[in-house]
Design an enzyme around this catalytic site. Structure first.
Site, PDB file in Angstrom:
ATOM      1  N   LYS A  12      35.765  37.070  36.672  1.00 49.19           N
ATOM      2  CA  LYS A  12      36.086  37.190  38.103  1.00 49.19           C
ATOM      3  C   LYS A  12      36.639  38.590  38.431  1.00 49.19           C
ATOM      4  O   LYS A  12      36.193  39.227  39.372  1.00 49.19           O
ATOM      5  CB  LYS A  12      37.127  36.136  38.527  1.00 49.19           C
ATOM      6  CG  LYS A  12      36.728  34.699  38.221  1.00 49.19           C
ATOM      7  CD  LYS A  12      37.738  33.713  38.780  1.00 49.19           C
ATOM      8  CE  LYS A  12      39.127  33.843  38.194  1.00 49.19           C
ATOM      9  NZ  LYS A  12      39.246  33.468  36.769  1.00 49.19           N
ATOM     10  N   ARG A  61      39.957  41.343  25.352  1.00 54.91           N
ATOM     11  CA  ARG A  61      40.125  41.964  26.669  1.00 54.91           C
ATOM     12  C   ARG A  61      41.278  42.967  26.694  1.00 54.91           C
ATOM     13  O   ARG A  61      42.338  42.706  26.165  1.00 54.91           O
ATOM     14  CB  ARG A  61      40.381  40.864  27.701  1.00 54.91           C
ATOM     15  CG  ARG A  61      40.537  41.411  29.095  1.00 54.91           C
ATOM     16  CD  ARG A  61      40.280  40.354  30.102  1.00 54.91           C
ATOM     17  NE  ARG A  61      41.436  39.504  30.324  1.00 54.91           N
ATOM     18  CZ  ARG A  61      41.504  38.633  31.334  1.00 54.91           C
ATOM     19  NH1 ARG A  61      40.482  38.502  32.155  1.00 54.91           N
ATOM     20  NH2 ARG A  61      42.565  37.891  31.495  1.00 54.91           N
ATOM     21  N   ARG A  63      44.322  28.582  43.698  1.00 50.03           N
ATOM     22  CA  ARG A  63      44.242  27.947  42.378  1.00 50.03           C
ATOM     23  C   ARG A  63      44.595  26.469  42.465  1.00 50.03           C
ATOM     24  O   ARG A  63      44.558  25.780  41.447  1.00 50.03           O
ATOM     25  CB  ARG A  63      45.201  28.638  41.426  1.00 50.03           C
ATOM     26  CG  ARG A  63      44.493  29.585  40.442  1.00 50.03           C
ATOM     27  CD  ARG A  63      45.552  30.185  39.611  1.00 50.03           C
ATOM     28  NE  ARG A  63      45.162  30.760  38.378  1.00 50.03           N
ATOM     29  CZ  ARG A  63      44.857  32.041  38.185  1.00 50.03           C
ATOM     30  NH1 ARG A  63      44.791  32.858  39.196  1.00 50.03           N
ATOM     31  NH2 ARG A  63      44.601  32.487  36.973  1.00 50.03           N
ATOM     32  N   ARG A  84      45.932  28.105  29.394  1.00 48.17           N
ATOM     33  CA  ARG A  84      45.405  28.521  30.694  1.00 48.17           C
ATOM     34  C   ARG A  84      44.116  27.755  31.019  1.00 48.17           C
ATOM     35  O   ARG A  84      43.859  27.409  32.169  1.00 48.17           O
ATOM     36  CB  ARG A  84      45.171  30.036  30.713  1.00 48.17           C
ATOM     37  CG  ARG A  84      46.499  30.798  30.796  1.00 48.17           C
ATOM     38  CD  ARG A  84      46.357  32.241  30.398  1.00 48.17           C
ATOM     39  NE  ARG A  84      45.528  32.998  31.308  1.00 48.17           N
ATOM     40  CZ  ARG A  84      44.856  34.091  30.960  1.00 48.17           C
ATOM     41  NH1 ARG A  84      44.907  34.547  29.722  1.00 48.17           N
ATOM     42  NH2 ARG A  84      44.137  34.735  31.843  1.00 48.17           N
TER      43      ARG A  84
HETATM   44  P1  AMP Z   1      44.976  35.935  36.641  1.00 45.14           P
HETATM   45  O1  AMP Z   1      45.102  37.413  36.522  1.00 45.14           O
HETATM   46  O2  AMP Z   1      44.308  35.510  37.915  1.00 45.14           O
HETATM   47  O3  AMP Z   1      44.370  35.317  35.409  1.00 45.14           O
HETATM   48  O4  AMP Z   1      46.453  35.356  36.727  1.00 45.14           O
HETATM   49  C1  AMP Z   1      47.399  35.552  35.682  1.00 45.14           C
HETATM   50  C2  AMP Z   1      48.539  34.564  35.813  1.00 45.14           C
HETATM   51  O5  AMP Z   1      49.217  34.777  37.058  1.00 45.14           O
HETATM   52  C3  AMP Z   1      48.109  33.103  35.862  1.00 45.14           C
HETATM   53  O6  AMP Z   1      47.929  32.558  34.554  1.00 45.14           O
HETATM   54  C4  AMP Z   1      49.294  32.489  36.582  1.00 45.14           C
HETATM   55  O7  AMP Z   1      50.421  32.427  35.731  1.00 45.14           O
HETATM   56  C5  AMP Z   1      49.594  33.538  37.642  1.00 45.14           C
HETATM   57  N1  AMP Z   1      48.803  33.355  38.878  1.00 45.14           N
HETATM   58  C6  AMP Z   1      47.856  34.202  39.378  1.00 45.14           C
HETATM   59  N2  AMP Z   1      47.363  33.751  40.543  1.00 45.14           N
HETATM   60  C7  AMP Z   1      47.991  32.598  40.793  1.00 45.14           C
HETATM   61  C8  AMP Z   1      47.904  31.639  41.851  1.00 45.14           C
HETATM   62  N3  AMP Z   1      47.048  31.806  42.873  1.00 45.14           N
HETATM   63  N4  AMP Z   1      48.706  30.552  41.790  1.00 45.14           N
HETATM   64  C9  AMP Z   1      49.575  30.367  40.758  1.00 45.14           C
HETATM   65  N5  AMP Z   1      49.692  31.226  39.725  1.00 45.14           N
HETATM   66  C10 AMP Z   1      48.915  32.336  39.732  1.00 45.14           C
END
Ligand code: AMP
Length: 211
Positions: A13, A123, A88, A167
């Site tokens: 993404k 990554r 999310r 995750r």
């Molecule tokens: P990402 O970079 O989108 O994989 O997000 C990394 C981490 O940030 C996730 O594993 C969550 O801990 C937190 N996070 C990011 N976006 C959200 C969201 N929309 N709602 C809740 N937690 C989030």
């Protein structure tokens, strides 16, 4: 046009968001990047969410929605925007609608778990601009340096195998229900795995009619 990129962590993404941002000029709203920036800055928010993120748990819906609301105040989303990693949960999806952010397409990145684990394990991420790379599949031009902004690349603390598994679990428990949510509204488009990043981008552009 407002699109949201949905899919388990490691489905590409963030990488596609960066490419689409370059191609279309639409800003990216990535709650993950905003949260990591807060952690780096050691702000109050950063201190509050640091451990949750490191363990692969979600931050509260309120925090995620507040971040989007604040980002929208920058007023550069008139032509379109790319939501990456938000919503999310169903509460977040409803919250976006309530704040007037109506999604035109939800693009589901459909990638097998084994592929995800190998991608995440290699990554490297730029904590300055959010650019993501893979040691073998998508290396930066210069080792350890972000192509976009020149900052040093790092391995995210939540890209450890144990946290990746958590995750993926959280994705299934809390986020995957959005597939049905957007499908029922006629907004879901599935983006299957392709051989190259370019093929995926072309697929996305044709699905949203931006080619
Ligand atoms: P990402 O970079 O989108 O994989 O997000 C990394 C981490 O940030 C996730 O594993 C969550 O801990 C937190 N996070 C990011 N976006 C959200 C969201 N929309 N709602 C809740 N937690 C989030």
């Amino acid at each position: 046009m407002r699109i949201t990129l949905l899919g388990a962590p490691g489905t590409g993404k963030g990488t596609q968001a960066a490419i689409l941002n370059k191609r279309l000029g639409w800003p990216i709203i990535s709650t993950g990047n905003l949260l990591r920036a807060a952690v780096e800055a050691k702000s109050e928010l950063g201190m509050e969410v640091k451990d949750l993120i490191a363990h692969g748990e979600l931050v509260s819906d309120q925090i995620a929605l507040d971040l989007v609301r604040e980002r929208l105040e920058q007023n550069d989303c008139h032509d379109g925007c790319i939501l990456d990693g938000v919503p999310r949960t169903i509460v977040q999806a409803d919250g976006l609608e309530e704040m007037g952010l109506h999604i035109d397409y939800c693009l589901l990145f459909d990638v097998a778990d084994q592929v995800i684990i190998s991608r995440l394990a290699g990554r490297h991420t730029c904590l300055a601009c959010g650019g993501t790379y893979h040691l073998t599949n998508n290396p930066p031009r210069e080792k350890g340096i972000c192509d976009y902004c020149g900052a040093a690349l790092r391995v995210r603390p939540d890209d450890q195998v144990k946290t990746i598994t958590r995750r993926l679990e959280i994705y299934r428990e809390r986020t995957a229900c959005l597939i049905d949510y957007y499908d029922k509204r006629g907004l879901l488009r599935v983006i299957p795995t392709t051989d190259t990043l370019e093929e995926t981008t072309e697929l996305v552009l044709s699905v949203i009619g931006a080619k």
